[in-house]
Scaffold this active site. Structure first.
Site, mmCIF file in Angstrom:
data_model
loop_
_atom_site.group_PDB
_atom_site.id
_atom_site.type_symbol
_atom_site.label_atom_id
_atom_site.label_comp_id
_atom_site.label_asym_id
_atom_site.label_seq_id
_atom_site.Cartn_x
_atom_site.Cartn_y
_atom_site.Cartn_z
ATOM 1 N N GLY A 262 15.806 -18.096 -20.718
ATOM 2 C CA GLY A 262 15.587 -19.229 -21.623
ATOM 3 C C GLY A 262 15.358 -18.850 -23.072
ATOM 4 N N CYS A 375 41.212 -35.992 -25.505
ATOM 5 C CA CYS A 375 41.275 -37.451 -25.519
ATOM 6 C C CYS A 375 39.950 -38.097 -25.165
ATOM 7 C CB CYS A 375 42.387 -37.922 -24.614
ATOM 8 S SG CYS A 375 43.957 -37.445 -25.322
HETATM 9 N N1 LLP Z 1 17.420 -17.894 -15.008
HETATM 10 C C1 LLP Z 1 17.637 -19.084 -14.421
HETATM 11 C C2 LLP Z 1 17.063 -19.350 -13.119
HETATM 12 C C3 LLP Z 1 18.393 -20.073 -15.085
HETATM 13 O O1 LLP Z 1 18.599 -21.244 -14.490
HETATM 14 C C4 LLP Z 1 18.957 -19.788 -16.349
HETATM 15 C C5 LLP Z 1 19.766 -20.775 -17.056
HETATM 16 C C6 LLP Z 1 18.721 -18.523 -16.915
HETATM 17 C C7 LLP Z 1 17.943 -17.605 -16.217
HETATM 18 C C8 LLP Z 1 19.283 -18.107 -18.239
HETATM 19 O O2 LLP Z 1 18.839 -18.912 -19.277
HETATM 20 P P1 LLP Z 1 19.179 -18.472 -20.785
HETATM 21 O O3 LLP Z 1 18.486 -17.175 -21.026
HETATM 22 O O4 LLP Z 1 20.643 -18.340 -20.889
HETATM 23 O O5 LLP Z 1 18.671 -19.557 -21.617
HETATM 24 N N2 LLP Z 1 24.379 -25.019 -20.155
HETATM 25 C C9 LLP Z 1 23.174 -25.002 -20.936
HETATM 26 C C10 LLP Z 1 22.182 -23.972 -20.466
HETATM 27 C C11 LLP Z 1 21.861 -24.081 -18.997
HETATM 28 C C12 LLP Z 1 20.969 -22.970 -18.550
HETATM 29 C C13 LLP Z 1 20.955 -22.884 -17.078
HETATM 30 N N3 LLP Z 1 20.078 -21.891 -16.557
HETATM 31 C C14 LLP Z 1 23.514 -24.817 -22.414
HETATM 32 O O6 LLP Z 1 24.696 -24.751 -22.742
HETATM 33 O O7 LLP Z 1 22.629 -24.762 -23.266
#
Ligand code: LLP
Length: 453
Positions: A262, A375
């Site tokens: 995150g 579109c």
């Molecule tokens: N660990 C788990 C259990 C997760 O569900 C996620 C992301 C991460 C790690 C990695 O999170 P990051 O470090 O990338 O923030 N599509 C959305 C983001 C969805 C994130 C889903 N889970 C966007 O485009 O912002």
């Protein structure tokens, strides 16, 4: 402007573009030593350019900043942010572990030499087939999300006659203040077993009682992107309370601990993101305090950065096409990509910056809206951005496009998947070719039909 002046000029938006970005002697945007207009000439647009220096720098920053403070740390790249063969190999080379959420991500990682024992399997609804594939591959960890998965893992492991290492995903009910679509740690979430309702305890009890599950620890992921550090210590305290209660009630030793991923990246000028060191300090000090304060032995720490490892490394290059000025309303400038390769503005209202690749230093003279070519009226990449006057054929560069753009790309309107290049020290490597019309049609089958049922 002379060449000398060009070389000396600082690239605007330098903290958002990849580390190895600058201005070429010709006055063009350059990434990894490659002139972006030359890249476009060779590979066409939309083109996703990944800077190898930024990828390696981010991997080393997370590994270094966490393990310096807390040596017993694993950094798992969350493959969902975007993965392909070349990236899997690069991250393996950098010593990262991996978080996968599907049979597809697992297959790609294994095919590119990622060691199965360095992979963790996430997700709220792993299919029986995926669970079996993961166990047969010798996956390092299964993250148990709910009661059904505990049953599925126990049954699968028993059938394959293995004892599978697992961790339990809990919901700490802490608000990370992210977009509602990407908030996961609150009570009302499809992910994990909530602590406040007693379901996390029940899940832990069941997993401990399952003979083919070796429950090593607990996990929570709060949301994404989290621009504040505070939610992490908050969640760590709730989880440490839970770990202590589970030790007292069920004799559970929490040997592994993950606060998820995150970590944010900077997308626009007015919203900088904390450096990896800031997250590392907040998480490792909170973990140490929380566990030692409760007289619990310090667990192994695992983090799952996705966006923060890859977001800044990627730049999307588009060619400008049509332009429409609606007097007193808005000027639309359309590019040859859009929601099929980056759906984030459409679904989260995500904001981006942009530069004209051929004249990054030109003064902004008008406010326009950058529209995609698909579109749907919602297919807008950037609403109201001040840019130099744009005309057909100009190349527009959108930085911070490495994470969750190609990963969520679609073939809407039968758009062709963009080409992807990896650049370093003046060399470009095509790592994923542009999709072709033949690719689009190759899964169509024309058979007479079988009688079913
Ligand atoms: N660990 C788990 C259990 C997760 O569900 C996620 C992301 C991460 C790690 C990695 O999170 P990051 O470090 O990338 O923030 N599509 C959305 C983001 C969805 C994130 C889903 N889970 C966007 O485009 O912002």
């Amino acid at each position: 402007m002379t060449t000398k002046e060009n070389e000396a000029a600082a690239l605007p938006l330098a903290s958002i573009f990849p580390i190895a970005s600058d201005i070429s002697p010709a006055g063009h945007l350059r990434i990894g030593g490659c002139d972006t207009l030359a890249l476009v000439e060779r590979y066409g647009t939309p083109l996703y350019v990944f800077d190898e220096a930024t990828l390696r720098h981010q991997a080393r920053a997370f590994l270094g900043e966490f393990s310096r403070r807390y040596p017993d740390t694993t950094v798992r790249y969350a493959a969902k942010a975007y993965i392909n063969g070349a990236l899997a190999r690069l991250f393996a080379e950098e010593g990262l572990s991996l978080d996968v959420v599907s049979g597809g991500e697992l297959a790609l990682a294994l095919a590119n030499g990622f060691r199965a024992d360095r992979i963790e399997f996430h997700g709220n609804n792993k299919t029986p087939q995926e669970m079996e594939e993961a166990l047969r591959a010798g996956i390092g960890r299964v993250v148990l999300d709910n009661y059904d998965e505990i049953e599925l893992l126990e049954a699968t492991a028993a059938r394959l006659n293995v004892r599978q290492a697992a961790i339990l995903r809990v919901g700490p009910n802490v608000d990370p203040h992210t977009h509602g679509h990407t908030t996961t740690g609150l009570l009302d979430s499809k992910f994990g077993l909530p602590i406040p309702t007693g379901q996390a305890e029940e899940g832990l009890r069941r997993a401990l009682a399952a003979p083919h599950i070796d429950l090593l620890g607990i996990h929570a992921h709060l949301g994404s992107p989290i621009f504040e550090t505070k939610p992490y210590p908050q969640a760590i305290a709730v989880m440490a309370d839970f770990a202590l209660a589970m030790k007292q009630m069920h004799g559970f030793d929490c040997r592994e601990f993950s606060p998820g991923g995150g970590f944010a990246v900077q997308y626009v000028t007015d919203t900088p993101a904390p450096e990896p060191a800031i997250y590392a300090e907040a998480i490792t000090s909170a973990l140490r305090d929380a566990f030692t304060g409760r007289e619990l032995p310090l667990p192994h720490l695992s983090i799952e950065p996705g966006r923060s490892l890859i977001g800044r490394a990627g730049v999307a290059l588009y060619t400008v096409g049509s332009r429409k000025e609606i007097p007193d309303v808005r000027t639309y400038v359309s590019v040859d990509g859009g929601m099929a390769d980056n759906i984030r503005p459409a679904i989260y209202g995500s904001k981006y910056e942009a530069l004209v690749a051929g004249r990054p230093l030109a003064a902004a003279e008008e406010t326009v809206t950058i529209a995609g070519k698909y579109c749907e009226s919602g297919d807008v990449l950037i609403r109201d951005i001040a840019l130099p006057p744009l005309k057909a054929g100009d190349v527009l560069a959108i930085p911070a496009s490495g994470a969750y753009c190609l990963a969520m790309a679609s073939n809407y309107n039968l758009a062709l998947g963009p080409a992807v290049v990896l650049v370093a020290e003046g060399r470009a490597r095509l790592v994923r070719r542009r999709e072709t019309y033949e690719d689009l049609m190759q899964r169509d089958v024309f058979e007479d039909g079988d009688v079913i049922g």
